[in-house]
Design a protein around this motif. Structure first.
Motif, PDB file in Angstrom:
ATOM      1  N   THR A  84      34.509  28.672  20.552  1.00 53.52           N
ATOM      2  CA  THR A  84      34.071  29.262  21.818  1.00 53.52           C
ATOM      3  C   THR A  84      34.004  30.775  21.669  1.00 53.52           C
ATOM      4  O   THR A  84      34.959  31.407  21.198  1.00 53.52           O
TER       5      THR A  84
ATOM      6  N   THR B 174      28.086  26.333  18.636  1.00 55.70           N
ATOM      7  CA  THR B 174      29.206  27.084  19.193  1.00 55.70           C
ATOM      8  C   THR B 174      29.001  27.287  20.688  1.00 55.70           C
ATOM      9  O   THR B 174      27.899  27.552  21.140  1.00 55.70           O
ATOM     10  N   ARG B 175      30.067  27.162  21.434  1.00 55.83           N
ATOM     11  CA  ARG B 175      30.010  27.343  22.884  1.00 55.83           C
ATOM     12  C   ARG B 175      30.074  28.823  23.206  1.00 55.83           C
ATOM     13  O   ARG B 175      30.906  29.553  22.680  1.00 55.83           O
TER      14      ARG B 175
ATOM     15  N   ARG C 104      35.260  22.549  18.174  1.00 48.89           N
ATOM     16  CA  ARG C 104      34.135  23.409  18.540  1.00 48.89           C
ATOM     17  C   ARG C 104      34.641  24.801  18.917  1.00 48.89           C
ATOM     18  O   ARG C 104      35.578  24.945  19.696  1.00 48.89           O
TER      19      ARG C 104
ATOM     20  N   ALA D  26      24.413  34.759  21.562  1.00 56.03           N
ATOM     21  CA  ALA D  26      24.481  33.524  22.352  1.00 56.03           C
ATOM     22  C   ALA D  26      23.434  32.523  21.888  1.00 56.03           C
ATOM     23  O   ALA D  26      23.732  31.331  21.697  1.00 56.03           O
ATOM     24  N   ASN D  27      22.202  32.991  21.691  1.00 56.24           N
ATOM     25  CA  ASN D  27      21.145  32.089  21.228  1.00 56.24           C
ATOM     26  C   ASN D  27      21.454  31.530  19.842  1.00 56.24           C
ATOM     27  O   ASN D  27      21.236  30.351  19.563  1.00 56.24           O
TER      28      ASN D  27
ATOM     29  N   SER E  31      24.460  31.188  18.479  1.00 54.38           N
ATOM     30  CA  SER E  31      25.632  30.319  18.512  1.00 54.38           C
ATOM     31  C   SER E  31      25.299  28.947  19.083  1.00 54.38           C
ATOM     32  O   SER E  31      25.845  27.932  18.649  1.00 54.38           O
ATOM     33  N   LYS E  32      24.383  28.899  20.057  1.00 50.75           N
ATOM     34  CA  LYS E  32      24.003  27.601  20.633  1.00 50.75           C
ATOM     35  C   LYS E  32      23.310  26.729  19.587  1.00 50.75           C
ATOM     36  O   LYS E  32      23.515  25.519  19.548  1.00 50.75           O
ATOM     37  N   LYS E  33      22.498  27.339  18.738  1.00 51.30           N
ATOM     38  CA  LYS E  33      21.842  26.578  17.670  1.00 51.30           C
ATOM     39  C   LYS E  33      22.857  26.082  16.652  1.00 51.30           C
ATOM     40  O   LYS E  33      22.653  25.057  16.010  1.00 51.30           O
TER      41      LYS E  33
END
Length: 573
Positions: free
Chosen positions: A230, A197-198, A228, A189-190, A192-194
């Motif tokens: 997910t 990616t949602r 984008r 998650a960390n 993908s956010k950088k």
């Protein structure tokens, strides 16, 4: 005219003077500009200085008219701030804390050092242990901090290369509790956010099908409008039934969402085969003792607790901790950490939470112990021992799920150990099940089956032993019945084995399954003839009653088509 002019006079909310209504706007601008002049460079902010209440209108200070006094010399406050404070007192004079009082309170701890030092080391440690569980607070954010699972996430592995390149496929993370499934999803998650990616997280224990559809609908819009991606993380995905899991199929297939599921159950039984074919199953093993020790040591360092038993490091500059009522540092025995690493059975969550409970309990007691920290020196401190850690764990450390795969794995291991006449292994697997919370009657029922399936006629008393063990377990229950089951298991492991009856019955079932056409009728001489009509039809005719003959009786008992069949011989395939 004078009466009209008096009615048009209004009071300035800043200086409280009464002025004609036509002049109030220009006067208010001057008052506010005079107030802004206070905030010059080098002076404290106006909010940090006590504002004195304005004097009643018409009074003078030091012989000067009120209008001639500079506004900056006696800053005014709005009248609404005086409610409940009385008269012309300042907020600080009324017992309330003014802006300067708050600033003083914020700076006060720094007189003796840092704020944490003024509060005491124990207070800071207690604050670290409050709020989130230790396992959640120390969850790593990058793959570099991830401990364990070297076989799957080690250097140069396929999955690690994909994660580092942000090319994340659909995954099913399968492993025991506390092995790092949710942590791995947190790292993804960390990352993908950088990467833009949602990342969406749902738990199958609380989410419904409509929640999943909403996420998929949003993912479709994100992909169509913004290109984008997910990633959808479903925790405890095995809690979704088959129809709910079918919701993911077309969207995982076309790439609308990248699915990451976490489960403690065998995906072969709990996840749709169609969904499994679209995801890669990653098997995570329980953490090794070495990995658990590394995780616990990192937790201890983050809390500032010193470890006893590491040679010269005992007197190092590690941050000391103490309870709120003392300034004594907190120590933990290295043996206690090693014991905790073993007892948590590869469950990092259990180990960290057990450590947290042990430290919190010792801080609450606040009892100090004389310690020899360095050669020739001694000091008092709060010591956490092996017994405190065991008490903090407060649960069986054996991994066993009565409704999951481990249930069947252990009973299979017990069955095969008894069949192989290994009494030690048999007792071990029995204890694994009972100490893990298994129903003793379930084990007893399996022993009844084993008595006939694997021992059979080689020792006919084995069945009597098994039934007696079941009755004994039913009468007295756990923990007293554990020795009854242990006796029965050892008896079966030492007993001679024979599968003659089991194999013969299996041959009979195979014969019935493989028979072509209708099953053969029961021979007439073997049929019962309770009525005259049946006797007239030949039922029971020609039957020889064996007890009436002294010599063996020659008589067929199988149907004509099966005459001469021997089910006890190995059947030809």
């Amino acid at each position: 005219m004078e009466g009209a002019e008096e009615e048009a006079r209004v009071q300035c909310p800043v200086c409280l003077r009464e002025l004609p209504g036509a002049d109030i706007n220009s006067h208010l601008d001057r008052c506010l500009q005079a107030g802004d002049a206070e905030a010059e460079p080098g002076s404290s902010p106006p909010s940090k200085r006590p504002r004195l209440a304005a004097a009643p209108p018409g009074t003078e200070a030091q012989g000067e008219p009120e209008e001639a006094r500079p506004a900056a010399a006696s800053p005014r406050v709005f009248s609404l701030f005086h409610k409940g404070r009385g008269g012309g007192q300042s907020p600080g004079a009324a017992g309330g804390r003014s802006g300067a009082g708050r600033e003083e309170a914020a700076v006060k701890p720094e007189k003796g050092g840092s704020a944490s030092a003024a509060a005491g080391g124990g207070a800071s440690l207690a604050q670290k242990l409050e709020g989130q569980p230790l396992a959640e607070r120390l969850r790593p954010d990058t793959l570099g901090d991830y401990v364990g699972q070297e076989r799957v996430l080690g250097a140069q592995t396929l999955l690690r290369s994909l994660l580092e390149s942000h090319e994340i496929p659909s995954l099913i993370l399968w492993g025991p509790p506390g092995c790092g499934k949710t942590t791995l999803a947190h790292i993804i998650a960390n990352s993908s956010k950088k990467n833009g990616t949602r990342f969406v997280t749902l738990s199958a224990t609380s989410a419904k099908t409509n929640d999943v559809r909403d996420v998929i609908s949003q993912a479709q819009n994100e992909k169509r409008l913004f290109k984008r991606k997910t990633i959808l993380f479903i925790d405890e995905i095995h809690r979704f039934n088959k129809s709910q899991q079918d919701t993911f199929l077309p969207h995982v297939e076309c790439g609308t969402v990248t699915l990451i599921g976490a489960t403690t159950e065998n995906p072969s039984f709990q996840v749709n085969a169609a969904l499994l074919s679209r995801c890669r199953v990653i098997v995570l093993e329980k953490l090794s003792v070495e990995a658990m020790e590394a995780i616990l040591m990192r937790a201890v360092r983050s809390l500032g607790v010193r470890v006893l038993g590491q040679g010269d490091q005992h007197g190092s500059s590690a941050t000391g901790s103490s309870s709120e009522s003392s300034e004594f540092p907190v120590y933990i025995e290295e043996k206690a950490l090693n014991t905790l690493a073993y007892l948590c059975d590869g469950d990092a969550r259990t180990g960290l939470n057990g450590l947290q409970l042990a430290v919190q309990a010792r801080l609450a007691v606040g009892k100090t112990t004389p310690l020899n920290i360095t050669k020739g020196d001694s000091a008092d401190g709060i010591l956490i021992t092996e017994e405190h850690v065991k008490e903090g764990l407060q649960r069986s450390h054996i991994l066993y799920d009565r409704a999951g795969e481990e249930h069947y794995n252990c009973i299979s291991a017990l069955h095969k150990s008894m069949r192989g006449s290994d009494e030690n292994a048999s007792l071990y697997w029995l204890a694994r099940m009972l100490e893990g919370g298994e129903d003793p009657l379930y084990v007893a029922r399996r022993l009844v089956r084993f008595a006939s399936e694997d021992i059979g006629l080689a020792d006919p008393l084995a069945l009597t032993q098994a039934v007696a063990a079941y009755q004994g377990c039913h009468f007295i229950g756990m923990p007293e019945c554990e020795v009854i089951l242990a006796q029965c298991v050892v008896y079966f492991a030492r007993a001679p084995k024979s599968i003659e009856v089991y194999r013969a019955y299996s041959n009979v079932k195979e014969c019935l399954r493989m028979h072509m056409g209708p099953l053969p009728p029961v021979p007439l001489h073997l049929r019962n003839a309770p009525t005259r009509l049946m006797k007239n039809l030949g039922y029971g005719k020609g039957y020889k009653y064996n007890p009436m003959y002294k010599e063996p009786v020659e008589q067929d008992y199988l149907p004509e088509e099966l005459k001469g069949t021997d089910f006890f011989k190995e059947r030809k395939t």
